[in-house]
Scaffold this motif. Structure first.
Motif, PDB file in Angstrom:
ATOM      1  N   GLN A 145       7.550  -4.635  -7.740  1.00  0.00           N
ATOM      2  CA  GLN A 145       6.027  -2.927  -8.244  1.00  0.00           C
ATOM      3  C   GLN A 145       6.871  -2.864  -9.473  1.00  0.00           C
ATOM      4  O   GLN A 145       5.832  -2.579 -10.101  1.00  0.00           O
ATOM      5  N   ASN A 146       7.832  -2.427  -9.580  1.00  0.00           N
ATOM      6  CA  ASN A 146       8.632  -1.348 -10.819  1.00  0.00           C
ATOM      7  C   ASN A 146       9.612  -1.900 -11.123  1.00  0.00           C
ATOM      8  O   ASN A 146      10.973  -1.857 -10.360  1.00  0.00           O
ATOM      9  N   ASN A 147       9.860  -3.026 -12.006  1.00  0.00           N
ATOM     10  CA  ASN A 147      11.355  -4.572 -11.805  1.00  0.00           C
ATOM     11  C   ASN A 147      12.185  -3.757 -12.780  1.00  0.00           C
ATOM     12  O   ASN A 147      12.785  -4.373 -13.632  1.00  0.00           O
ATOM     13  N   PHE A 197       0.998  -1.395  -0.176  1.00  0.00           N
ATOM     14  CA  PHE A 197       0.153  -0.448   0.365  1.00  0.00           C
ATOM     15  C   PHE A 197       0.498   1.024  -0.169  1.00  0.00           C
ATOM     16  O   PHE A 197       0.582   2.225  -0.673  1.00  0.00           O
ATOM     17  N   ALA A 198       2.119   1.351   0.867  1.00  0.00           N
ATOM     18  CA  ALA A 198       3.148   2.248   0.757  1.00  0.00           C
ATOM     19  C   ALA A 198       4.086   3.037  -0.630  1.00  0.00           C
ATOM     20  O   ALA A 198       3.683   3.895  -0.825  1.00  0.00           O
ATOM     21  N   ILE A 199       3.689   1.287  -0.843  1.00  0.00           N
ATOM     22  CA  ILE A 199       4.245   1.359  -2.561  1.00  0.00           C
ATOM     23  C   ILE A 199       3.650   2.235  -3.399  1.00  0.00           C
ATOM     24  O   ILE A 199       3.792   3.169  -4.262  1.00  0.00           O
ATOM     25  N   SER A 200       1.783   1.764  -3.264  1.00  0.00           N
ATOM     26  CA  SER A 200       1.154   2.198  -4.010  1.00  0.00           C
ATOM     27  C   SER A 200       1.072   4.225  -3.746  1.00  0.00           C
ATOM     28  O   SER A 200       0.490   4.682  -5.185  1.00  0.00           O
ATOM     29  N   LYS A 201       1.654   4.189  -2.674  1.00  0.00           N
ATOM     30  CA  LYS A 201       1.430   6.248  -2.764  1.00  0.00           C
ATOM     31  C   LYS A 201       2.743   6.483  -3.285  1.00  0.00           C
ATOM     32  O   LYS A 201       3.321   7.820  -3.614  1.00  0.00           O
ATOM     33  N   VAL A 252       0.311   4.893   6.762  1.00  0.00           N
ATOM     34  CA  VAL A 252       1.194   5.661   5.615  1.00  0.00           C
ATOM     35  C   VAL A 252       1.090   7.146   5.438  1.00  0.00           C
ATOM     36  O   VAL A 252      -0.217   7.905   5.517  1.00  0.00           O
ATOM     37  N   HIS A 253       2.015   7.913   5.290  1.00  0.00           N
ATOM     38  CA  HIS A 253       1.990   9.414   5.212  1.00  0.00           C
ATOM     39  C   HIS A 253       2.681   8.859   3.988  1.00  0.00           C
ATOM     40  O   HIS A 253       3.607   8.357   3.293  1.00  0.00           O
ATOM     41  N   ALA A 254       2.491  10.055   2.915  1.00  0.00           N
ATOM     42  CA  ALA A 254       2.769  10.531   1.110  1.00  0.00           C
ATOM     43  C   ALA A 254       2.137  11.688   1.332  1.00  0.00           C
ATOM     44  O   ALA A 254       1.813  12.599   1.714  1.00  0.00           O
ATOM     45  N   GLY A 255       3.528  12.604   0.607  1.00  0.00           N
ATOM     46  CA  GLY A 255       3.673  13.960   0.080  1.00  0.00           C
ATOM     47  C   GLY A 255       4.373  14.344  -0.877  1.00  0.00           C
ATOM     48  O   GLY A 255       5.321  13.000  -0.719  1.00  0.00           O
ATOM     49  N   THR A 256       4.310  15.144  -1.654  1.00  0.00           N
ATOM     50  CA  THR A 256       5.535  15.291  -2.817  1.00  0.00           C
ATOM     51  C   THR A 256       5.991  16.847  -2.277  1.00  0.00           C
ATOM     52  O   THR A 256       5.535  17.903  -1.692  1.00  0.00           O
TER      53      THR A 256
END
Ligand SMILES: C[S@@+](CC[C@H](N)C(=O)[O-])C[C@H]1O[C@@H](n2cnc3c(N)ncnc32)[C@H](O)[C@@H]1O
Length: 239
Positions: free
Chosen positions: A67-69, A37-41, A227-231
């Motif tokens: 997931q990102n080969n 889930f974290a990687i999907s962000k 999970v935290h995500a920012g740009t």
């Protein structure tokens, strides 16, 4: 401050061999779903360059590559025993050599500004001496437009669930952790560090303070993980 870093390093050296097994057992086999889930962000572009801060045994790095080969992952950690496990594991688990594990400090990342397309940190906010400095460094080395993503064990917000979780942490986690790892102190530290972690709203504020925008957080499994995500926008590395 330095004492905490030395304590953490020696604790992870002692449990490195059983770390992955205990992660799986104590998360009731949810850790992979949480990491995915974290990687999907992360919004990783093709052939992206990703930093996994406090990579430990490289579990997040492994899933990032699965997931990102076509991406390249650099994992950094200050504990050599954890990195040895990471290198051994990824050599057999990943059919490419686009990963690199480096010994170093997340609070003083040995990379130039704006190097990576994304930076992740898994289950390590509780362990760094300064969460603010860790985010500052991660935001510094990520390119503008890149993502900074954290996955961490947290406490549920609902009171009844929090009570059950409290019992689980202080009884089951401690008992199973001690029996499987043979290290009582490490599995006393685990529930204590979860209980002492600042709440998700404060983590979000720290991320915003280092120039990350659109910071969101997602509570997983009633909030036992978050999970935290920012740009990164046009952060100049001075904040
Ligand atoms: C709970 S483990 C998490 C490992 C991995 N990220 C995962 O998802 O399983 C925490 C890791 O943080 C590392 N760590 C803590 N503080 C650090 C720092 N300042 N610099 C580098 N590594 C650090 C420890 O050595 C340990 O491997």
């Amino acid at each position: 401050m330095q004492d905490k870093a030395a304590y953490i390093k020696s604790m992870f050296s002692a449990i490195a061999g059983r770390y992955d097994l205990l992660n799986r057992l104590l998360s009731l086999r949810q850790d992979t779903a949480w990491r995915n889930f974290a990687i999907s962000k992360c919004d990783i572009e093709p052939e992206g360059l990703v930093l996994d801060a406090a990579t430990g045994t490289g579990e997040m790095a492994k899933l990032l590559m699965r997931q990102n080969n076509d991406c390249t992952v650099v994992g950094i950690d200050f504990c050599p025993a954890m990195l040895d496990r990471a290198r051994a594991k990824l050599q057999t688990a990943i059919d490419s050599n686009t990963f690199h594990f480096i010994q170093g400090d997340v609070l003083r990342l040995p990379f130039a500004d704006n190097t990576f397309d994304c930076a992740t940190i898994g289950f390590a906010l509780r362990n760094v001496v300064s969460i603010a400095d860790a985010f500052h460094e991660m935001a510094r080395v990520v390119k503008p437009g890149g993502r900074v993503v954290s996955l961490e064990l947290t406490q549920p917000s609902s009171r009844p669930i929090r009570t059950v979780h409290h019992i689980y942490m202080w009884r089951c986690m401690q008992l199973v952790g001690t029996l499987v790892s043979g290290n009582r102190e490490a599995y006393r530290y685990l529930p204590r560090s979860i209980a002492e972690l600042i709440p998700p709203q404060e983590v979000k504020r720290l991320m915003e303070r280092v120039g990350l925008q659109g910071v969101e957080f997602h509570r997983l499994y009633f909030g036992v993980a978050t999970v935290h995500a920012g740009t990164k926008t046009q952060y100049d590395g001075q904040g």
